[in-house]
Write an enzyme that holds these catalytic residues in place. Structure first.
Site, PDB file in Angstrom:
ATOM      1  N   ASP A 102      -5.534  -2.959  -7.317  1.00 39.86           N
ATOM      2  CA  ASP A 102      -6.237  -2.473  -6.124  1.00 39.86           C
ATOM      3  C   ASP A 102      -7.679  -2.982  -6.099  1.00 39.86           C
ATOM      4  O   ASP A 102      -8.226  -3.355  -7.140  1.00 39.86           O
ATOM      5  CB  ASP A 102      -6.277  -0.947  -6.118  1.00 39.86           C
ATOM      6  CG  ASP A 102      -4.891  -0.332  -5.970  1.00 39.86           C
ATOM      7  OD1 ASP A 102      -3.985  -1.050  -5.529  1.00 39.86           O
ATOM      8  OD2 ASP A 102      -4.757   0.851  -6.303  1.00 39.86           O
TER       9      ASP A 102
HETATM   10  N1  URA Z   1      -1.852   1.637  -9.968  1.00 37.79           N
HETATM   11  C1  URA Z   1      -2.815   1.872  -9.033  1.00 37.79           C
HETATM   12  O1  URA Z   1      -2.873   2.951  -8.435  1.00 37.79           O
HETATM   13  N2  URA Z   1      -3.693   0.886  -8.774  1.00 37.79           N
HETATM   14  C2  URA Z   1      -3.700  -0.313  -9.438  1.00 37.79           C
HETATM   15  O2  URA Z   1      -4.547  -1.168  -9.165  1.00 37.79           O
HETATM   16  C3  URA Z   1      -2.694  -0.525 -10.391  1.00 37.79           C
HETATM   17  C4  URA Z   1      -1.782   0.461 -10.646  1.00 37.79           C
END
Ligand code: URA
Length: 230
Positions: A102
């Site tokens: 993310d």
């Molecule tokens: N889970 C999440 O919520 N975000 C990420 O970036 C990776 C795994």
């Protein structure tokens, strides 16, 4: 492309010639005589007919990046820089991502121009453990360990997550090991307990651990051993 097709496509050849050339041991792939025309030839391989180079083979590239916050795991974005902007060679060599993080998540991200390798790394059946360091707004209690180990129902996908390992480090931090990569999975798992993730950092993917020498935004090529291990 199949080796016999690659040979038969030459302007001066046809399928009969290709079979003869293979049978006579005149064709080499990466320096080794090959007689099996069904062999699948990758763009990274060198193919020779006698002393004529038919395909030079482009370099296969593999990198680990320490993703900083604020970069999108995508090839293009209209509001934020993308992780590909951090690798000057990305466009020239057609690099793509083997997995995503993310916008606010930091840590280990893998990039390559080898589609077979990235599919192997990311396909759900590979079940490569991914280890995350997590910090949360509320206290993390022992009942999270049981809930994560049992699997958690995600109504949107109508599935139950695979058993995940949780090690509580402090009241507000933990190390989580996932064996799959669902959309916003870590945040949703903690969200089940109305506990907001305030920091998320991926430490490893399978046997690959983020190199401590890499500051956020820095990257390095994987070693031959690392490429083979994943
Ligand atoms: N889970 C999440 O919520 N975000 C990420 O970036 C990776 C795994």
């Amino acid at each position: 492309m199949r080796l016999d097709r690659l040979l038969a496509n030459l302007p001066t050849a046809n399928r009969f010639d290709a079979r003869q050339q293979l049978a006579a041991g005149r064709v080499k792939v990466d320096g080794i005589v090959v007689r099996d025309g069904l062999l699948d030839i990758r763009e990274f391989q060198r193919v020779e007919l006698d002393d004529t180079l038919l395909q030079a083979g482009k370099p296969a590239l593999y990198f680990m990046l320490h993703k900083p916050a604020g970069y999108v795991s995508a090839t293009e974005h209209d509001q934020h820089p993308t992780v590909l902007d951090l690798l000057p060679e990305a466009a020239e060599h057609n690099l793509h991502l083997a997995g995503r993080l993310d916008l606010t998540t930091t840590g280990l991200l893998l990039l390559t121009n080898d589609g077979h390798w990235s599919r192997r790394v990311t396909q759900p059946t590979s079940k490569q453990p991914k280890v995350y360091y997590v910090e949360t707004e509320q206290v993390i209690t022992a009942d999270y360990i049981t809930a994560f180990a049992q699997g958690m129902y995600f109504a949107f996908e109508d599935l139950t997550t695979l058993p995940a390992g949780l090690e509580i480090l402090t009241p507000h931090s933990a190390r989580l090991t996932l064996y799959e990569g669902r959309y916003h999975q870590v945040k949703r798992m903690f969200g089940h307990f109305q506990n907001k993730v305030v920091r998320l950092h991926r430490e490893s993917v399978g046997p690959l651990v983020l190199d401590a020498a890499l500051a956020p935004g820095q990257y390095r090529a994987l070693t031959a051993d690392e490429i083979a291990r994943l």
